[in-house]
Design an enzyme around this catalytic site. Structure first.
Site, mmCIF file in Angstrom:
data_model
loop_
_atom_site.group_PDB
_atom_site.id
_atom_site.type_symbol
_atom_site.label_atom_id
_atom_site.label_comp_id
_atom_site.label_asym_id
_atom_site.label_seq_id
_atom_site.Cartn_x
_atom_site.Cartn_y
_atom_site.Cartn_z
ATOM 1 N N HIS A 124 -88.429 44.904 -37.395
ATOM 2 C CA HIS A 124 -87.846 44.343 -36.169
ATOM 3 C C HIS A 124 -86.865 45.360 -35.576
ATOM 4 C CE1 HIS A 124 -85.223 41.683 -33.789
ATOM 5 N NE2 HIS A 124 -86.230 40.842 -33.757
ATOM 6 N N CYS A 143 -90.507 42.431 -30.570
ATOM 7 C CA CYS A 143 -89.396 43.260 -31.056
ATOM 8 C C CYS A 143 -89.794 44.259 -32.138
ATOM 9 C CB CYS A 143 -88.229 42.422 -31.577
ATOM 10 S SG CYS A 143 -87.496 41.407 -30.320
ATOM 11 N N ASP A 197 -84.059 42.704 -44.925
ATOM 12 C CA ASP A 197 -83.943 41.854 -43.745
ATOM 13 C C ASP A 197 -84.678 40.556 -44.072
ATOM 14 O OD1 ASP A 197 -84.494 40.523 -41.401
ATOM 15 O OD2 ASP A 197 -85.255 42.264 -40.316
ATOM 16 N N GLN A 228 -87.097 36.456 -41.672
ATOM 17 C CA GLN A 228 -88.333 35.661 -41.652
ATOM 18 C C GLN A 228 -88.698 35.119 -43.032
ATOM 19 O OE1 GLN A 228 -89.846 34.658 -39.033
ATOM 20 N NE2 GLN A 228 -89.097 36.045 -37.454
ATOM 21 N N LYS A 232 -82.906 30.267 -37.692
ATOM 22 C CA LYS A 232 -84.328 30.232 -38.059
ATOM 23 C C LYS A 232 -84.560 29.283 -39.236
ATOM 24 C CE LYS A 232 -85.107 35.061 -36.704
ATOM 25 N NZ LYS A 232 -85.927 35.079 -35.514
HETATM 26 C C1 LIG Z 1 -87.692 40.299 -39.105
HETATM 27 C C2 LIG Z 1 -86.543 40.012 -38.187
HETATM 28 N N1 LIG Z 1 -85.407 40.703 -38.324
HETATM 29 C C3 LIG Z 1 -84.344 40.494 -37.545
HETATM 30 C C4 LIG Z 1 -84.375 39.543 -36.547
HETATM 31 C C5 LIG Z 1 -83.163 39.339 -35.698
HETATM 32 O O1 LIG Z 1 -82.635 38.065 -35.904
HETATM 33 P P1 LIG Z 1 -81.462 37.517 -34.975
HETATM 34 O O2 LIG Z 1 -81.995 37.599 -33.567
HETATM 35 O O3 LIG Z 1 -81.263 36.117 -35.427
HETATM 36 O O4 LIG Z 1 -80.289 38.392 -35.179
HETATM 37 C C6 LIG Z 1 -85.531 38.791 -36.351
HETATM 38 C C7 LIG Z 1 -85.625 37.803 -35.269
HETATM 39 O O5 LIG Z 1 -86.652 37.396 -34.842
HETATM 40 C C8 LIG Z 1 -86.645 39.034 -37.198
HETATM 41 O O6 LIG Z 1 -87.785 38.350 -37.059
#
Ligand SMILES: Cc1ncc(COP(=O)(O)O)c(C=O)c1O
Length: 397
Positions: free
Chosen positions: A112, A353, A189, A192, A215
């Protein structure tokens, strides 16, 4: 499962965009409303009843989170505003100090943006190198490819446990064992993953682990950074102010609090913390194993039904999460999303993203269907019905 707990589901709505954010159960909404209605106060600042109650719930939530991800100490749990914030804090606050010119970080092209852009920024600032672990033919990470990517300058590997486009579950435990043998740290991270499966940060060997409350049935604007205590002790805060200092004097001498307060400057998102705690209790009552199992059953069923439609392309059949990346032949992903919206079906269209994945996938955009435990087989049937519409192309044009 548990659909009656979600007031929004009383509307005509098929919500398959759980990768973006989850729906909110009434018990979580009630917990937040209760704080704002009945005992609003700041945390760690007052000596009156409501303030003490806030302190107790705020601190107890740290315990709840600690137990949920199986951290060793509650001090290893830092409240942040979400995964993006958590990753930025680690990347600049820890690795910004620890890494030297020429050191390398390994990521993949399916990360991401929040796990790519801060590293690019740090690379510019510190002259470190961002390198990629090659993905296999299914766009998965293999231990062999991690091994092949490690060099004597590799100091950190930063990976999603589950990716947001392909939905592959990475073998983090094996990767971290390998990394640690080479003295390499591992940042995970968990945006998900943590909402969808049992997570044990110690068992997987994560040095840092980041995730978002929104989430996982919690409020927006709250997240967690987990870090091993000895690493957090050497991390620099990115924000300075009230709540994180023990004392300071006019000549600039200052003494800061220990972790976790060191990283929680200013008034925190107290309602968010309370809501997150309630959301985690709620998920735990249902059971993470049951949630995971249900999502995998939904996935299997959806794949079987999608295959009835020859025009549907599925990009990530081999992944093992509730995320499906699809396209409908000759229909632009965004158009498909808009078409499904006519049937009150919410999916996510776009490049999600993970923009540097495009070359490896050979396509720019996909439609992402992402499940959660409240989704049903009947909802999938409704989507299939909409996709089987012989007039689909006319309705889009
Ligand atoms: C794999 C992953 N990392 C990071 C993020 C960023 O999360 P946030 O927007 O809640 O900071 C997301 C959000 O969709 C994600 O799917």
């Amino acid at each position: 499962m548990n659909r009656e707990d979600f007031p929004i589901l009383k509307n005509e709505l098929i919500y398959f965009d759980n990768g973006a954010t989850s729906l909110k159960p009434q018990c979580m909404i009630d917990a937040v409303v209760d704080y704002y209605t009945n005992y609003t106060a700041n945390a760690h600042r007052g000596d009156y009843d409501n303030s003490l109650k806030v302190d107790a719930i705020y601190d107890y939530t740290r315990e709840i989170v600690k137990d949920f991800i199986h951290a060793e100490q509650k001090e290893e749990i830092i409240f942040t505003s979400g995964t993006t914030d958590s990753l930025n804090r680690v990347i600049f606050g820890y690795f910004g100090v620890y890494l030297k010119e020429g050191d390398e970080v390994l990521i993949t092209k399916s990360e991401h943006a929040s796990n790519v852009l801060p590293w690019f920024e740090l690379a510019d600032l510190k002259k470190i190198k961002v390198s990629y672990i090659e993905l296999d033919e299914n766009l998965h990470v293999t231990l062999e490819n991690v091994k092949a990517a490690i060099t004597p300058r590799t100091k950190v590997i930063s990976l999603a446990q589950v990716t947001n486009v392909i939905g592959d579950v990475r073998p983090i435990k094996q990767i971290s064992e390998l990394a640690h043998q080479h003295g390499i740290l591992i940042v995970v991270d968990g945006a998900q993953s943590v909402a969808h499966m049992k997570v044990d940060v110690r068992d997987m060997g994560a040095d840092f682990f980041a995730f978002s409350g929104h989430k996982m049935c919690g409020p927006t604007g709250i997240g967690i950074l987990y870090g091993r205590r000895e690493l957090l002790n050497n991390m620099r805060p990115l924000e300075f102010g009230g709540g994180m200092n023990a004392t300071f004097s006019p000549n600039g001498v200052r003494v800061y609090e220990e972790v976790p307060e060191l990283f929680e400057a200013g008034t925190q998102h107290i309602a968010g913390v309370i809501g997150l705690g309630r959301a985690i209790q709620y998920l735990s009552e249902i059971g993470m194993d049951l949630i995971h199992k249900h999502e995998l059953e939904l996935r299997k069923y959806a794949i079987r039904r999608l295959k009835e439609i020859p025009e549907i392309i599925i990009y990530n059949e081999k992944s093992e999460s509730g995320i499906l990346a699809i396209n409908y032949q000759d229909i632009f992903a965004q158009d498909l999303g808009i078409y499904l919206n006519n049937y009150h079906i919410c999916v996510r269209s776009g490049n999600h993203c993970a923009k540097i994945l495009r070359e490896d996938m050979g396509i720019k955009n996909t439609c992402r269907i992402s499940f959660y435990f409240y989704n049903t087989f009947e909802e999938i049937d409704h989507m299939i019905e909409a996709l089987k519409n012989p007039n689909i192309k006319n309705e889009i044009i």
